[in-house]
Design an enzyme around this catalytic site. Structure first.
Site, PDB file in Angstrom:
ATOM      1  N   TYR A  85       0.844  -1.208   0.000  1.00  0.00           N
ATOM      2  CA  TYR A  85       0.000   0.000   0.000  1.00  0.00           C
ATOM      3  C   TYR A  85       0.870   1.244   0.000  1.00  0.00           C
ATOM      4  O   TYR A  85       0.621   2.206  -0.733  1.00  0.00           O
ATOM      5  CB  TYR A  85      -0.910  -0.003   1.236  1.00  0.00           C
ATOM      6  CG  TYR A  85      -1.954   1.093   1.205  1.00  0.00           C
ATOM      7  CD1 TYR A  85      -3.241   0.840   0.738  1.00  0.00           C
ATOM      8  CD2 TYR A  85      -1.658   2.381   1.644  1.00  0.00           C
ATOM      9  CE1 TYR A  85      -4.196   1.837   0.698  1.00  0.00           C
ATOM     10  CE2 TYR A  85      -2.604   3.387   1.601  1.00  0.00           C
ATOM     11  CZ  TYR A  85      -3.878   3.115   1.129  1.00  0.00           C
ATOM     12  OH  TYR A  85      -4.819   4.108   1.090  1.00  0.00           O
ATOM     13  N   PHE A 137      -7.671  18.950 -25.085  1.00  0.00           N
ATOM     14  CA  PHE A 137      -8.385  17.707 -25.335  1.00  0.00           C
ATOM     15  C   PHE A 137      -9.700  17.769 -24.548  1.00  0.00           C
ATOM     16  O   PHE A 137      -9.796  18.497 -23.555  1.00  0.00           O
ATOM     17  CB  PHE A 137      -7.536  16.503 -24.913  1.00  0.00           C
ATOM     18  CG  PHE A 137      -8.260  15.207 -25.109  1.00  0.00           C
ATOM     19  CD1 PHE A 137      -8.568  14.769 -26.388  1.00  0.00           C
ATOM     20  CD2 PHE A 137      -8.690  14.454 -24.031  1.00  0.00           C
ATOM     21  CE1 PHE A 137      -9.291  13.610 -26.588  1.00  0.00           C
ATOM     22  CE2 PHE A 137      -9.409  13.280 -24.226  1.00  0.00           C
ATOM     23  CZ  PHE A 137      -9.703  12.855 -25.505  1.00  0.00           C
ATOM     24  N   ASP A 138     -10.707  17.009 -24.989  1.00  0.00           N
ATOM     25  CA  ASP A 138     -12.055  17.092 -24.378  1.00  0.00           C
ATOM     26  C   ASP A 138     -12.049  17.002 -22.856  1.00  0.00           C
ATOM     27  O   ASP A 138     -12.699  17.780 -22.177  1.00  0.00           O
ATOM     28  CB  ASP A 138     -12.979  15.963 -24.858  1.00  0.00           C
ATOM     29  CG  ASP A 138     -12.877  15.680 -26.335  1.00  0.00           C
ATOM     30  OD1 ASP A 138     -11.955  16.183 -26.988  1.00  0.00           O
ATOM     31  OD2 ASP A 138     -13.732  14.940 -26.832  1.00  0.00           O
ATOM     32  N   ASP A 227       0.652  18.771 -21.640  1.00  0.00           N
ATOM     33  CA  ASP A 227      -0.230  17.601 -21.658  1.00  0.00           C
ATOM     34  C   ASP A 227       0.521  16.619 -22.553  1.00  0.00           C
ATOM     35  O   ASP A 227       0.517  16.729 -23.770  1.00  0.00           O
ATOM     36  CB  ASP A 227      -1.599  17.987 -22.228  1.00  0.00           C
ATOM     37  CG  ASP A 227      -2.535  16.786 -22.368  1.00  0.00           C
ATOM     38  OD1 ASP A 227      -2.040  15.639 -22.284  1.00  0.00           O
ATOM     39  OD2 ASP A 227      -3.739  16.983 -22.592  1.00  0.00           O
ATOM     40  N   ALA A 229       0.648  13.274 -23.251  1.00  0.00           N
ATOM     41  CA  ALA A 229       0.210  11.914 -23.584  1.00  0.00           C
ATOM     42  C   ALA A 229       1.030  11.318 -24.732  1.00  0.00           C
ATOM     43  O   ALA A 229       1.365  10.140 -24.717  1.00  0.00           O
ATOM     44  CB  ALA A 229      -1.276  11.942 -23.968  1.00  0.00           C
ATOM     45  N   LYS A 270      -1.203   6.132 -23.847  1.00  0.00           N
ATOM     46  CA  LYS A 270      -0.674   6.411 -25.186  1.00  0.00           C
ATOM     47  C   LYS A 270       0.813   6.060 -25.193  1.00  0.00           C
ATOM     48  O   LYS A 270       1.176   4.894 -25.314  1.00  0.00           O
ATOM     49  CB  LYS A 270      -0.910   7.877 -25.575  1.00  0.00           C
ATOM     50  CG  LYS A 270      -2.359   8.192 -25.922  1.00  0.00           C
ATOM     51  CD  LYS A 270      -3.197   8.464 -24.710  1.00  0.00           C
ATOM     52  CE  LYS A 270      -4.547   9.046 -25.044  1.00  0.00           C
ATOM     53  NZ  LYS A 270      -5.410   9.116 -23.851  1.00  0.00           N
ATOM     54  N   HIS A 461     -22.303  11.795 -28.343  1.00  0.00           N
ATOM     55  CA  HIS A 461     -21.659  10.885 -29.299  1.00  0.00           C
ATOM     56  C   HIS A 461     -21.494   9.466 -28.758  1.00  0.00           C
ATOM     57  O   HIS A 461     -21.481   8.514 -29.519  1.00  0.00           O
ATOM     58  CB  HIS A 461     -20.312  11.446 -29.766  1.00  0.00           C
ATOM     59  CG  HIS A 461     -19.364  11.746 -28.655  1.00  0.00           C
ATOM     60  ND1 HIS A 461     -19.559  12.772 -27.768  1.00  0.00           N
ATOM     61  CD2 HIS A 461     -18.213  11.142 -28.277  1.00  0.00           C
ATOM     62  CE1 HIS A 461     -18.562  12.792 -26.898  1.00  0.00           C
ATOM     63  NE2 HIS A 461     -17.741  11.817 -27.179  1.00  0.00           N
TER      64      HIS A 461
END
Ligand code: F0G
Length: 477
Positions: A85, A137-138, A227, A229, A270, A461
């Site tokens: 842990y 990004f969204d 960001d 990714a 990614k 969507h």
């Protein structure tokens, strides 16, 4: 430099041989279906590709996120994961890998990228704030707005031109950035740059641009985060396209990119080559301590942060594997290969192709279909019916309705994204994808538009259902 000079003949890596730099040890069977079966399956799915079962898809290009094939070394690493842990050995392995590859001393693991955004933005973003980004990004945008702040996209005009032949269309517009910081001052908690720029088609950001943004941020006393990714894919484009970097190693390019930033959020799904995972990496110990408070609340104790020890082991190895130049040459070249095949077939695509996906230009592909009939969605449906290929609409369905007028928002580009999972498909699969697109192009006059059967109020969507628009001149299939 703003988005760079026209690429001319600079493109084309001097790598040979260029076949996959790996051999395949484990395979997963793909089920093939007939055209009739697919027509029925997609009808039952309400003409929404998210409603399909993956076992009914032949080549799945819905996303490059969490869909990578792990290496033998990563699978082996799962067995040595330390599930303690607190103080897990695997956490320290991850911390060392992040420090080695990116140069940041502080790491908070999270269960994926949006969780990293949640923790960092809860720490730094307050109501009334404004967060500039080349293009959010969204989930990044949603997390900014969730904090009561405004997300400001500052990519230059070039990012919105589907055929401008420029090497760094992901670049943030430095003039707009400087102006935004001058105007909003204290209300900007930080600036973010997304590498590569996913919402802009996976287009890279140049080193000169990151450096320029960092100088502006420093002058104005505002931190800069990446960001990150797809940081390694971005680094490879810098090597390939930016003057002065051809002979610099990817590891050094990556280190330089991050040297201009105060930290980053990463979706490990990614470029960390794992199926789940993410992290925040930071330079400043004080910010790290403030962020861990929220990490404990949202994710878990700071040495596991929502992940199993084995996940952190796999991500640590993934970070080391992704900066391998042979891997990156294969990766970027494979996406470029699909782009070339499509262009040869006359299929309209967004150019130049980005690092993780090829985007079809649905407005040029289906010029006769009115935008109210969702040409992007209709095209994505046809690709599935034709060849069992699953892409995703990035257009009007995704953009949703204007909350004030209730009308559909019509974005400048109406696209179908064909995202390539890493190390998963061979170029032969991509030949099938190109052939599928070509066949649909050949019969594009028959493609029928769509209308809503069920439209959910948010994020429509994912779960919307459609029906085909009846046309007197056209049959139902
Ligand atoms: N930032 C960028 C640039 C992304 O592309 C994504 C995810 C995230 C953050 C969020 O990461 O999914 O791990 O929570 N992009 C995926 C896609 C979903 O399909 O492009 P996540």
């Amino acid at each position: 430099m703003t988005a760079g000079e026209s690429m001319g003949d600079r493109e084309g890596p001097d790598w040979w041989p260029l076949a996959e730099p790996f051999k395949i040890k484990v395979v997963e069977r793909l089920r093939r279906t007939t055209r009739e079966e697919r027509a029925e399956l997609i009808r039952r799915a309400g003409y929404n590709l998210f409603n399909l079962r993956s076992s009914d898809v032949y080549i799945d290009l819905l996303t490059d996120s969490g869909t990578s094939a792990m290496s033998d070394t990563q699978w082996a690493a799962l067995m040595v994961g330390d599930e303690a842990y607190a103080g897990s050995r695997s956490f320290y392995r991850l911390k060392e890998a992040v420090e080695e590859v990116m140069g940041f001393p502080y790491v908070i693991p999270t269960h994926q990228g949006r969780a990293a955004e949640n923790v960092l933005f809860t720490t730094l973003v307050k109501e009334g704030h404004i967060v500039p980004n080349n293009m959010h990004f969204d989930t990044t945008k949603a997390h900014v707005e969730h904090r009561g702040a405004r997300a400001l996209d500052l990519a230059g005009e070039w990012a919105y031109d589907p055929v401008a032949d420029l090497p760094f269309k992901g670049d943030i517009d430095l003039e707009l950035l400087d102006r935004a910081l001058a105007e909003h001052g204290e209300a900007v908690p930080f600036v973010m740059i997304t590498v590569t720029c996913n919402s802009g088609g996976g287009q890279p950001v140049s080193m000169a641009n990151i450096r320029g943004a960092a100088e502006i941020c420093r002058r104005r006393g505002v931190p800069l985060f990446l960001d990150a990714a797809r940081f390694a894919e971005n680094a490879y484009f810098i090597k390939l396209r930016e003057p002065g970097y051809a002979d610099v190693s990817i590891r050094d390019i990556v280190r330089e990119m991050f040297s201009y930033a105060d930290g980053c959020t990463v979706s490990g799904k990614k470029d960390a080559l794992v199926n789940i995972g993410g992290f925040i990496a930071l330079r400043d110990g004080d910010l790290y301590r403030r962020a861990t408070v929220w990490a404990v609340l949202f994710e878990g104790f700071p040495t596991y942060g929502g992940l199993a020890g084995r996940d952190m082991e796999a991500m640590a190895r993934g970070l080391e594997e992704v900066v391998d130049e042979d891997y990156l040459a294969y990766r970027i070249e494979q996406v470029a290969y699909l782009g070339r095949r499509l262009k040869e077939a006359g299929v309209p695509i967004i150019e130049p192709v980005g690092g993780h996906a090829v985007y079809l230009d649905a407005l040029r592909f289906l010029p006769d279909l009115p935008r109210e009939e969702f040409p992007g969605q209709a095209l994505a449906v046809e690709l599935y019916v034709e060849g069992g290929v699953r892409g995703v609409e990035i257009g009007t369905v995704l953009a949703g309705r204007d909350p004030e007028t209730g009308e559909n928002r019509y974005p400048r580009l109406e696209m179908v994204r064909l995202a390539l999972p890493r190390r998963v498909y061979t170029c032969r699969h991509l030949d099938v994808v190109a052939e599928t697109c070509q066949r649909v192009l050949d019969r594009r006059g028959e493609v029928v538009g769509l209308e809503f059967e069920e439209e959910p109020p948010v994020l429509r969507h994912f779960t919307a259902r459609f029906r085909r628009v009846p046309r007197s001149a056209v049959g139902e299939t």
